[in-house]
Design a protein around this motif. Structure first.
Motif, PDB file in Angstrom:
ATOM      1  N   LYS A   1      13.759   3.013   4.387  1.00 37.64           N
ATOM      2  CA  LYS A   1      13.890   3.971   3.285  1.00 37.64           C
ATOM      3  C   LYS A   1      12.689   4.900   3.167  1.00 37.64           C
ATOM      4  O   LYS A   1      12.692   5.829   2.368  1.00 37.64           O
ATOM      5  CB  LYS A   1      14.075   3.233   1.954  1.00 37.64           C
ATOM      6  CG  LYS A   1      15.280   2.331   1.936  1.00 37.64           C
ATOM      7  CD  LYS A   1      16.567   3.109   2.030  1.00 37.64           C
ATOM      8  CE  LYS A   1      17.765   2.217   1.916  1.00 37.64           C
ATOM      9  NZ  LYS A   1      18.719   2.386   2.998  1.00 37.64           N
ATOM     10  N   GLY A   2      11.637   4.629   3.946  1.00 40.29           N
ATOM     11  CA  GLY A   2      10.460   5.479   3.888  1.00 40.29           C
ATOM     12  C   GLY A   2       9.492   5.108   4.986  1.00 40.29           C
ATOM     13  O   GLY A   2       9.681   4.103   5.691  1.00 40.29           O
ATOM     14  N   TYR A   3       8.441   5.927   5.130  1.00 44.17           N
ATOM     15  CA  TYR A   3       7.475   5.728   6.207  1.00 44.17           C
ATOM     16  C   TYR A   3       6.127   6.208   5.715  1.00 44.17           C
ATOM     17  O   TYR A   3       6.008   7.363   5.300  1.00 44.17           O
ATOM     18  CB  TYR A   3       7.923   6.532   7.427  1.00 44.17           C
ATOM     19  CG  TYR A   3       7.293   6.116   8.734  1.00 44.17           C
ATOM     20  CD1 TYR A   3       8.021   5.416   9.690  1.00 44.17           C
ATOM     21  CD2 TYR A   3       5.977   6.450   9.039  1.00 44.17           C
ATOM     22  CE1 TYR A   3       7.471   5.046  10.902  1.00 44.17           C
ATOM     23  CE2 TYR A   3       5.409   6.079  10.239  1.00 44.17           C
ATOM     24  CZ  TYR A   3       6.165   5.381  11.172  1.00 44.17           C
ATOM     25  OH  TYR A   3       5.609   5.016  12.369  1.00 44.17           O
ATOM     26  N   VAL A   4       5.134   5.349   5.741  1.00 47.06           N
ATOM     27  CA  VAL A   4       3.776   5.717   5.352  1.00 47.06           C
ATOM     28  C   VAL A   4       2.885   5.519   6.569  1.00 47.06           C
ATOM     29  O   VAL A   4       2.914   4.469   7.203  1.00 47.06           O
ATOM     30  CB  VAL A   4       3.259   4.842   4.181  1.00 47.06           C
ATOM     31  CG1 VAL A   4       1.809   5.160   3.871  1.00 47.06           C
ATOM     32  CG2 VAL A   4       4.126   5.034   2.952  1.00 47.06           C
ATOM     33  N   THR A   5       2.109   6.547   6.894  1.00 46.99           N
ATOM     34  CA  THR A   5       1.229   6.483   8.062  1.00 46.99           C
ATOM     35  C   THR A   5      -0.161   6.012   7.651  1.00 46.99           C
ATOM     36  O   THR A   5      -0.730   6.497   6.670  1.00 46.99           O
ATOM     37  CB  THR A   5       1.129   7.880   8.705  1.00 46.99           C
ATOM     38  OG1 THR A   5       2.444   8.339   9.013  1.00 46.99           O
ATOM     39  CG2 THR A   5       0.327   7.834   9.986  1.00 46.99           C
ATOM     40  N   LYS A   6      -0.694   5.039   8.407  1.00 46.95           N
ATOM     41  CA  LYS A   6      -2.069   4.591   8.202  1.00 46.95           C
ATOM     42  C   LYS A   6      -2.995   5.586   8.895  1.00 46.95           C
ATOM     43  O   LYS A   6      -2.661   6.074   9.967  1.00 46.95           O
ATOM     44  CB  LYS A   6      -2.293   3.211   8.847  1.00 46.95           C
ATOM     45  CG  LYS A   6      -1.465   2.087   8.290  1.00 46.95           C
ATOM     46  CD  LYS A   6      -1.730   0.838   9.115  1.00 46.95           C
ATOM     47  CE  LYS A   6      -0.774  -0.280   8.804  1.00 46.95           C
ATOM     48  NZ  LYS A   6      -0.930  -1.412   9.708  1.00 46.95           N
ATOM     49  N   PRO A   7      -4.157   5.889   8.343  1.00 41.98           N
ATOM     50  CA  PRO A   7      -4.606   5.415   7.023  1.00 41.98           C
ATOM     51  C   PRO A   7      -3.900   6.200   5.916  1.00 41.98           C
ATOM     52  O   PRO A   7      -3.545   7.348   6.100  1.00 41.98           O
ATOM     53  CB  PRO A   7      -6.101   5.729   7.047  1.00 41.98           C
ATOM     54  CG  PRO A   7      -6.234   6.888   7.981  1.00 41.98           C
ATOM     55  CD  PRO A   7      -5.146   6.728   9.008  1.00 41.98           C
ATOM     56  N   PHE A   8      -3.723   5.549   4.791  1.00 37.46           N
ATOM     57  CA  PHE A   8      -3.048   6.166   3.652  1.00 37.46           C
ATOM     58  C   PHE A   8      -3.932   6.041   2.423  1.00 37.46           C
ATOM     59  O   PHE A   8      -4.800   5.183   2.358  1.00 37.46           O
ATOM     60  CB  PHE A   8      -1.695   5.485   3.386  1.00 37.46           C
ATOM     61  CG  PHE A   8      -1.803   3.984   3.269  1.00 37.46           C
ATOM     62  CD1 PHE A   8      -2.211   3.388   2.094  1.00 37.46           C
ATOM     63  CD2 PHE A   8      -1.513   3.183   4.361  1.00 37.46           C
ATOM     64  CE1 PHE A   8      -2.324   2.012   1.996  1.00 37.46           C
ATOM     65  CE2 PHE A   8      -1.621   1.799   4.276  1.00 37.46           C
ATOM     66  CZ  PHE A   8      -2.041   1.215   3.085  1.00 37.46           C
ATOM     67  N   SER A   9      -3.690   6.907   1.440  1.00 37.85           N
ATOM     68  CA  SER A   9      -4.396   6.775   0.166  1.00 37.85           C
ATOM     69  C   SER A   9      -3.618   5.801  -0.713  1.00 37.85           C
ATOM     70  O   SER A   9      -2.414   5.596  -0.511  1.00 37.85           O
ATOM     71  CB  SER A   9      -4.496   8.133  -0.544  1.00 37.85           C
ATOM     72  OG  SER A   9      -3.212   8.535  -0.990  1.00 37.85           O
ATOM     73  N   ASP A  10      -4.295   5.196  -1.670  1.00 36.61           N
ATOM     74  CA  ASP A  10      -3.635   4.270  -2.591  1.00 36.61           C
ATOM     75  C   ASP A  10      -2.459   4.954  -3.279  1.00 36.61           C
ATOM     76  O   ASP A  10      -1.367   4.402  -3.368  1.00 36.61           O
ATOM     77  CB  ASP A  10      -4.620   3.756  -3.647  1.00 36.61           C
ATOM     78  CG  ASP A  10      -5.681   2.837  -3.050  1.00 36.61           C
ATOM     79  OD1 ASP A  10      -5.626   2.545  -1.831  1.00 36.61           O
ATOM     80  OD2 ASP A  10      -6.578   2.420  -3.798  1.00 36.61           O
ATOM     81  N   GLU A  11      -2.678   6.178  -3.752  1.00 37.66           N
ATOM     82  CA  GLU A  11      -1.635   6.887  -4.489  1.00 37.66           C
ATOM     83  C   GLU A  11      -0.452   7.230  -3.589  1.00 37.66           C
ATOM     84  O   GLU A  11       0.701   7.157  -4.002  1.00 37.66           O
ATOM     85  CB  GLU A  11      -2.191   8.155  -5.143  1.00 37.66           C
ATOM     86  CG  GLU A  11      -1.232   8.822  -6.103  1.00 37.66           C
ATOM     87  CD  GLU A  11      -0.556   7.856  -7.086  1.00 37.66           C
ATOM     88  OE1 GLU A  11       0.694   7.908  -7.192  1.00 37.66           O
ATOM     89  OE2 GLU A  11      -1.232   7.050  -7.739  1.00 37.66           O
ATOM     90  N   GLN A  12      -0.736   7.578  -2.341  1.00 34.41           N
ATOM     91  CA  GLN A  12       0.338   7.885  -1.393  1.00 34.41           C
ATOM     92  C   GLN A  12       1.253   6.676  -1.216  1.00 34.41           C
ATOM     93  O   GLN A  12       2.475   6.783  -1.277  1.00 34.41           O
ATOM     94  CB  GLN A  12      -0.287   8.292  -0.054  1.00 34.41           C
ATOM     95  CG  GLN A  12       0.710   8.662   1.014  1.00 34.41           C
ATOM     96  CD  GLN A  12       0.039   8.915   2.362  1.00 34.41           C
ATOM     97  OE1 GLN A  12      -1.120   8.564   2.571  1.00 34.41           O
ATOM     98  NE2 GLN A  12       0.772   9.504   3.277  1.00 34.41           N
TER      99      GLN A  12
END
Length: 120
Positions: free
Chosen positions: A100-111
């Motif tokens: 359902k989603g994709y977050v790329t490292k490094p990421f911010s806490d808020e992201q």
């Protein structure tokens, strides 16, 4: 809103950061260190959402996501992929598998938190 979250991450530093971040944001957190554990834990505890790393031993995040989406017990649990892999093909493959989603490292806490909130 997702309250119980399963974090699937083999790197202890990344896992602890996610645990701390989500715990402080009011989420109940469980962890797994590979895809095999993730699938078993998801079937057992039915979390509201899963944060899934991709590069892991035993069963990677893609295979685990495919297994979860293909099982009637776990197919409705949203999976958010969290990975250092940042190619368009990686994200497209994750979507094709049902993430359902994709977050790329490094990421911010808020992201990360905004993606988690968007899951429900």
């Amino acid at each position: 809103m997702a309250r119980n979250i399963l974090i699937v991450e083999d790197n202890p530093v990344d896992r602890q950061r996610l645990e701390k971040l989500l715990g402080e944001a009011g989420y109940m957190v469980a962890t797994a260190t590979d895809g095999v554990q993730a699938v078993a834990s998801a079937k057992r505890s039915k979390p509201d959402a899963i944060l899934m790393d991709i590069n892991m031993p035993e069963m990677d995040g893609y295979a685990a996501t495919r297994a979860l989406q293909g099982d009637v017990q776990t197919k409705d649990i949203p999976v958010l992929l969290v990975s250092a892999k940042n190619q368009k093909a990686d994200k497209a493959w994750g979507q094709m598998l049902g993430a359902k989603g994709y977050v790329t490292k490094p990421f911010s806490d808020e992201q990360l938190l905004s993606q988690v909130r968007a899951l429900h």
